[in-house]
Write an enzyme that holds these catalytic residues in place. Structure first.
Site, PDB file in Angstrom:
ATOM      1  N   THR A  39      23.308 122.885 -23.162  1.00 45.46           N
ATOM      2  CA  THR A  39      23.449 123.790 -22.012  1.00 45.46           C
ATOM      3  C   THR A  39      23.987 125.167 -22.412  1.00 45.46           C
ATOM      4  O   THR A  39      23.997 126.079 -21.589  1.00 45.46           O
ATOM      5  CB  THR A  39      24.377 123.193 -20.932  1.00 45.46           C
ATOM      6  OG1 THR A  39      25.690 123.039 -21.475  1.00 45.46           O
ATOM      7  CG2 THR A  39      23.831 121.866 -20.424  1.00 45.46           C
ATOM      8  N   ASN A  40      24.414 125.328 -23.658  1.00 44.62           N
ATOM      9  CA  ASN A  40      24.890 126.642 -24.087  1.00 44.62           C
ATOM     10  C   ASN A  40      23.689 127.573 -24.222  1.00 44.62           C
ATOM     11  O   ASN A  40      22.682 127.223 -24.834  1.00 44.62           O
ATOM     12  CB  ASN A  40      25.663 126.533 -25.404  1.00 44.62           C
ATOM     13  CG  ASN A  40      26.409 127.807 -25.716  1.00 44.62           C
ATOM     14  OD1 ASN A  40      25.813 128.871 -25.895  1.00 44.62           O
ATOM     15  ND2 ASN A  40      27.720 127.718 -25.773  1.00 44.62           N
ATOM     16  N   GLN A  41      23.793 128.750 -23.681  1.00 42.53           N
ATOM     17  CA  GLN A  41      22.677 129.695 -23.628  1.00 42.53           C
ATOM     18  C   GLN A  41      22.635 130.666 -24.805  1.00 42.53           C
ATOM     19  O   GLN A  41      21.838 131.603 -24.799  1.00 42.53           O
ATOM     20  CB  GLN A  41      22.728 130.475 -22.310  1.00 42.53           C
ATOM     21  CG  GLN A  41      22.580 129.587 -21.092  1.00 42.53           C
ATOM     22  CD  GLN A  41      22.769 130.346 -19.791  1.00 42.53           C
ATOM     23  OE1 GLN A  41      23.587 131.244 -19.698  1.00 42.53           O
ATOM     24  NE2 GLN A  41      22.004 129.973 -18.785  1.00 42.53           N
TER      25      GLN A  41
END
Length: 162
Positions: A39-41
Site C-alpha cells: 500500500t506504500n505509494q
C-alpha cells in the site's frame, strides 16, 4: 521492545538526488527492500515524478532505473525502538550520518525527505549551511491520507534535480 535497524544506502557514486525516508516499516525490513509494503505509494510517486512506471518493475529493475537516473535511497534513522511501522511510535532513534552525503556524493544537487519525520530530523542533521536543495515531500505511506494526485503534484518537483 526490540530495536529495528534500517537498510543500507543504495546509490551510485554519481547520485544527484537522494530520497530519504524515516525508518523502513516492518514489511520493508522483513523483505530487506525499500518501500516493500504493497500500500506504500513510493514507487508510483517517484515513477510519476521521473516519467517511468517503476511500480510495474521487479525490485532489482527499480533499483537499476534509479541508478541510471542518479537517484539514491536511504533513511534518516539508522535504528530505533518502534512497535509496528508508524513513525509516531519511533523512540530512542539513532540517526544515520546523512550529513556525509554532502561530501561523499560530489554531484549531489538535492535531498528529498519522504514525510514529516524524515524532514524534521533530516534537516537538523544536514544543517542550513548546505548548498544543495532540501525538499520536504508528503509521505508516501498509506497512513498519509492525502490523495495520490495531491502527493504526486508535490513529488513532481524532483524531476528538476535529475
Amino acid at each position: 521492545m526490540s530495536v529495528k535497524a534500517g537498510l543500507p544506502p543504495i546509490a551510485r557514486a554519481d547520485a544527484r538526488l537522494f530520497v530519504l525516508g524515516s525508518l523502513p516499516g516492518d514489511a520493508s525490513l522483513a523483505a530487506r527492500r525499500y518501500y516493500a509494503h504493497p500500500t506504500n505509494q513510493f514507487w508510483r510517486l517517484l515513477g510519476a515524478a521521473i516519467g517511468e512506471e517503476l511500480q510495474l518493475l521487479e525490485y532489482e529493475q527499480r533499483l537499476e532505473r534509479l541508478a541510471e537516473r542518479r537517484i539514491g535511497l536511504w533513511d534518516v534513522i539508522a535504528s530505533a525502538n518502534r512497535p509496528g511501522s508508524l513513525d509516531q511510535a519511533i523512540r530512542l532513534a539513532e540517526h544515520n550520518r546523512i550529513e556525509h552525503l554532502l561530501h561523499d556524493f560530489p554531484d549531489l544537487r538535492a535531498i528529498a525527505f519522504n514525510g514529516g519525520t524524515a524532514a524534521a530530523s533530516g534537516r537538523k542533521l544536514v544543517g542550513s549551511q548546505s548548498e544543495i536543495a532540501l525538499v520536504d515531500l508528503p509521505s508516501s505511506s498509506a497512513a498519509n491520507t492525502r490523495s495520490f494526485a495531491e502527493k504526486a503534484a508535490a513529488w513532481a518537483v524532483l524531476s528538476q534535480f535529475l
